[in-house]
Design a protein around this motif. Structure first.
Motif, PDB file in Angstrom:
ATOM      1  N   THR A  60      20.125 -23.568 -17.771  1.00  0.00           N
ATOM      2  CA  THR A  60      20.035 -22.118 -17.629  1.00  0.00           C
ATOM      3  C   THR A  60      20.274 -21.409 -18.954  1.00  0.00           C
ATOM      4  O   THR A  60      19.559 -20.469 -19.316  1.00  0.00           O
ATOM      5  CB  THR A  60      21.052 -21.621 -16.593  1.00  0.00           C
ATOM      6  OG1 THR A  60      20.887 -22.374 -15.386  1.00  0.00           O
ATOM      7  CG2 THR A  60      20.847 -20.151 -16.305  1.00  0.00           C
ATOM      8  N   ASP A  61      21.324 -21.830 -19.693  1.00  0.00           N
ATOM      9  CA  ASP A  61      21.623 -21.190 -20.976  1.00  0.00           C
ATOM     10  C   ASP A  61      20.463 -21.328 -21.944  1.00  0.00           C
ATOM     11  O   ASP A  61      20.140 -20.384 -22.681  1.00  0.00           O
ATOM     12  CB  ASP A  61      22.890 -21.795 -21.583  1.00  0.00           C
ATOM     13  CG  ASP A  61      24.138 -21.346 -20.841  1.00  0.00           C
ATOM     14  OD1 ASP A  61      24.033 -20.417 -20.022  1.00  0.00           O
ATOM     15  OD2 ASP A  61      25.221 -21.928 -21.098  1.00  0.00           O
ATOM     16  N   ASP A  62      19.838 -22.499 -21.943  1.00  0.00           N
ATOM     17  CA  ASP A  62      18.691 -22.708 -22.837  1.00  0.00           C
ATOM     18  C   ASP A  62      17.554 -21.760 -22.490  1.00  0.00           C
ATOM     19  O   ASP A  62      16.896 -21.199 -23.374  1.00  0.00           O
ATOM     20  CB  ASP A  62      18.207 -24.165 -22.747  1.00  0.00           C
ATOM     21  CG  ASP A  62      19.260 -25.146 -23.272  1.00  0.00           C
ATOM     22  OD1 ASP A  62      20.088 -24.717 -24.089  1.00  0.00           O
ATOM     23  OD2 ASP A  62      19.220 -26.321 -22.861  1.00  0.00           O
ATOM     24  N   VAL A  63      17.318 -21.589 -21.188  1.00  0.00           N
ATOM     25  CA  VAL A  63      16.253 -20.692 -20.761  1.00  0.00           C
ATOM     26  C   VAL A  63      16.572 -19.259 -21.153  1.00  0.00           C
ATOM     27  O   VAL A  63      15.726 -18.533 -21.687  1.00  0.00           O
ATOM     28  CB  VAL A  63      16.042 -20.802 -19.237  1.00  0.00           C
ATOM     29  CG1 VAL A  63      15.063 -19.743 -18.755  1.00  0.00           C
ATOM     30  CG2 VAL A  63      15.538 -22.192 -18.878  1.00  0.00           C
ATOM     31  N   GLY A  66      16.233 -18.836 -24.792  1.00  0.00           N
ATOM     32  CA  GLY A  66      14.819 -18.817 -25.142  1.00  0.00           C
ATOM     33  C   GLY A  66      14.161 -17.486 -24.848  1.00  0.00           C
ATOM     34  O   GLY A  66      13.274 -17.036 -25.574  1.00  0.00           O
ATOM     35  N   VAL A  67      14.624 -16.828 -23.781  1.00  0.00           N
ATOM     36  CA  VAL A  67      14.084 -15.513 -23.437  1.00  0.00           C
ATOM     37  C   VAL A  67      14.714 -14.431 -24.312  1.00  0.00           C
ATOM     38  O   VAL A  67      14.061 -13.501 -24.771  1.00  0.00           O
ATOM     39  CB  VAL A  67      14.336 -15.207 -21.946  1.00  0.00           C
ATOM     40  CG1 VAL A  67      13.960 -13.760 -21.622  1.00  0.00           C
ATOM     41  CG2 VAL A  67      13.561 -16.174 -21.071  1.00  0.00           C
ATOM     42  N   LEU A 104      22.605 -12.909 -23.635  1.00  0.00           N
ATOM     43  CA  LEU A 104      22.196 -13.174 -22.257  1.00  0.00           C
ATOM     44  C   LEU A 104      22.931 -14.382 -21.681  1.00  0.00           C
ATOM     45  O   LEU A 104      23.317 -14.382 -20.511  1.00  0.00           O
ATOM     46  CB  LEU A 104      20.678 -13.387 -22.190  1.00  0.00           C
ATOM     47  CG  LEU A 104      19.794 -12.194 -22.554  1.00  0.00           C
ATOM     48  CD1 LEU A 104      18.334 -12.560 -22.355  1.00  0.00           C
ATOM     49  CD2 LEU A 104      20.154 -10.965 -21.729  1.00  0.00           C
ATOM     50  N   SER A 105      23.107 -15.399 -22.470  1.00  0.00           N
ATOM     51  CA  SER A 105      23.720 -16.622 -21.953  1.00  0.00           C
ATOM     52  C   SER A 105      25.234 -16.669 -22.162  1.00  0.00           C
ATOM     53  O   SER A 105      25.919 -17.505 -21.567  1.00  0.00           O
ATOM     54  CB  SER A 105      23.094 -17.852 -22.620  1.00  0.00           C
ATOM     55  OG  SER A 105      23.390 -17.871 -24.004  1.00  0.00           O
ATOM     56  N   LEU A 106      25.789 -15.781 -23.017  1.00  0.00           N
ATOM     57  CA  LEU A 106      27.221 -15.818 -23.299  1.00  0.00           C
ATOM     58  C   LEU A 106      28.025 -15.379 -22.080  1.00  0.00           C
ATOM     59  O   LEU A 106      27.832 -14.279 -21.559  1.00  0.00           O
ATOM     60  CB  LEU A 106      27.547 -14.911 -24.482  1.00  0.00           C
ATOM     61  CG  LEU A 106      29.040 -14.829 -24.866  1.00  0.00           C
ATOM     62  CD1 LEU A 106      29.545 -16.182 -25.339  1.00  0.00           C
ATOM     63  CD2 LEU A 106      29.269 -13.749 -25.911  1.00  0.00           C
ATOM     64  N   ASP A 107      28.921 -16.232 -21.638  1.00  0.00           N
ATOM     65  CA  ASP A 107      29.828 -15.916 -20.531  1.00  0.00           C
ATOM     66  C   ASP A 107      31.169 -15.508 -21.137  1.00  0.00           C
ATOM     67  O   ASP A 107      31.880 -16.350 -21.695  1.00  0.00           O
ATOM     68  CB  ASP A 107      29.994 -17.129 -19.626  1.00  0.00           C
ATOM     69  CG  ASP A 107      30.827 -16.813 -18.382  1.00  0.00           C
ATOM     70  OD1 ASP A 107      31.616 -15.856 -18.427  1.00  0.00           O
ATOM     71  OD2 ASP A 107      30.691 -17.534 -17.374  1.00  0.00           O
TER      72      ASP A 107
END
Length: 295
Positions: A60-63, A66-67, A104-107
């Protein structure tokens, strides 16, 4: 029955729901065209399978990265506040350990927990400032004492939490506490010593005895044994005796204040030997004077 989700699992589930809803919306749009119903159904099934595969495979993080990168959400700026003992390089390295390269992917929860696992950091907060910045606020542990456990030394905070191993240098002025449980209970005795500044300046180490009471080792080697009950009264008595007739500078090994009705002073081995010799000489002198006394 509802089961609690881990923070990351919860985020993935929310993401999956959002993506699935978007796919469903897209399928509705597709179905409005002159496509066979079978084609619309196949589109939904294939898209759902892709989303499920991304989440199940942990990509998910990679996606998201990537976006996010083409859209300008890459993490380009990181501001750090409140750090003194922790370098900004160490903070950045800890942030990269989360594996996120875009907002986007940073939690923030994962990032906070990673930072709080670092030795000096007590509490951390992580904020995402779109489109490309992360703000980090840190509260670091404050060194309070040096704790000796067996032959090892550690810098600890006021609550006794171990921060880092002690290395001679910067923290030499901190009070030294010795023994099992000493680090977690030292704040009481150290705070009490504020009322006896002249004695506090002479203390080399605070020694915890039996998890119940304290001994004070002075810089000249004299040991003050405090009682379990009313140690402040005992300290006040020691200070009073020392002012009236300098006691703590004498050739003694210890001052025992544990008995409520008396003070026991223990001589050093050399002092005890010299005292024994003086008593023997005095006895000889008295005996000789007795013989010379006329009848």
């Amino acid at each position: 029955m509802d089961f609690p989700l881990e923070p990351r699992q919860g985020r993935l589930s929310i993401l999956a729901g959002r993506v699935t809803r978007r796919v469903a919306s897209l399928s509705a749009t597709v179905s409005s065209y002159s496509l066979p119903r079978f084609g619309s159904l196949a589109f939904v099934i294939v898209a759902g399978a892709v989303v499920y595969g991304v989440i199940l495979g942990g990509h998910t993080d990679d996606v998201l990265d990537g976006v996010g990168q083409p859209l300008g959400f890459s993490i380009d700026k990181v501001t750090v506040h409140g750090n003194s003992e922790t370098s900004e390089i160490d903070v950045l390295q800890a942030l990269w350990q989360t594996g996120s390269t875009t907002l986007l992917s940073l939690d923030p929860t994962d990032a906070r927990q990673t930072l709080e696992a670092m030795p000096w950091i007590d509490r951390a907060s992580v904020s995402k400032i779109f489109p490309d910045r992360v703000d980090i606020d840190l509260d670091e542990h404050r060194p309070y004492a040096i704790w000796q456990s067996d032959r090892s030394f550690y810098v600890v905070n006021r609550l006794g939490k171990t921060i880092v191993p002690y290395v001679p240098g910067r923290f030499d002025a901190l009070p030294v506490v010795v023994g099992e449980g000493a680090a977690k209970t030292a704040a009481g005795i150290i705070d009490d010593m504020e009322g006896f500044p002249e004695l506090r300046a002479r203390v080399k180490a605070y020694i915890r005895v039996g998890g119940r009471r304290w001994d004070l080792e002075l810089k000249n080697g004299v040991l003050i044994r405090l009682p379990e009950d009313k140690p402040l009264e005992a300290l006040a008595e020691v200070v009073k005796m020392d002012r009236q007739n300098p006691l703590l500078e004498r050739d003694i090994a210890a001052v025992d204040m544990r008995l409520s009705d008396r003070v026991v002073v223990q001589l050093t081995e050399g002092s005890a030997s010299r005292r024994k010799e003086r008593l023997a000489e005095r006895a000889k002198l008295i005996k000789r004077l007795g013989k010379d006394k006329p009848v």
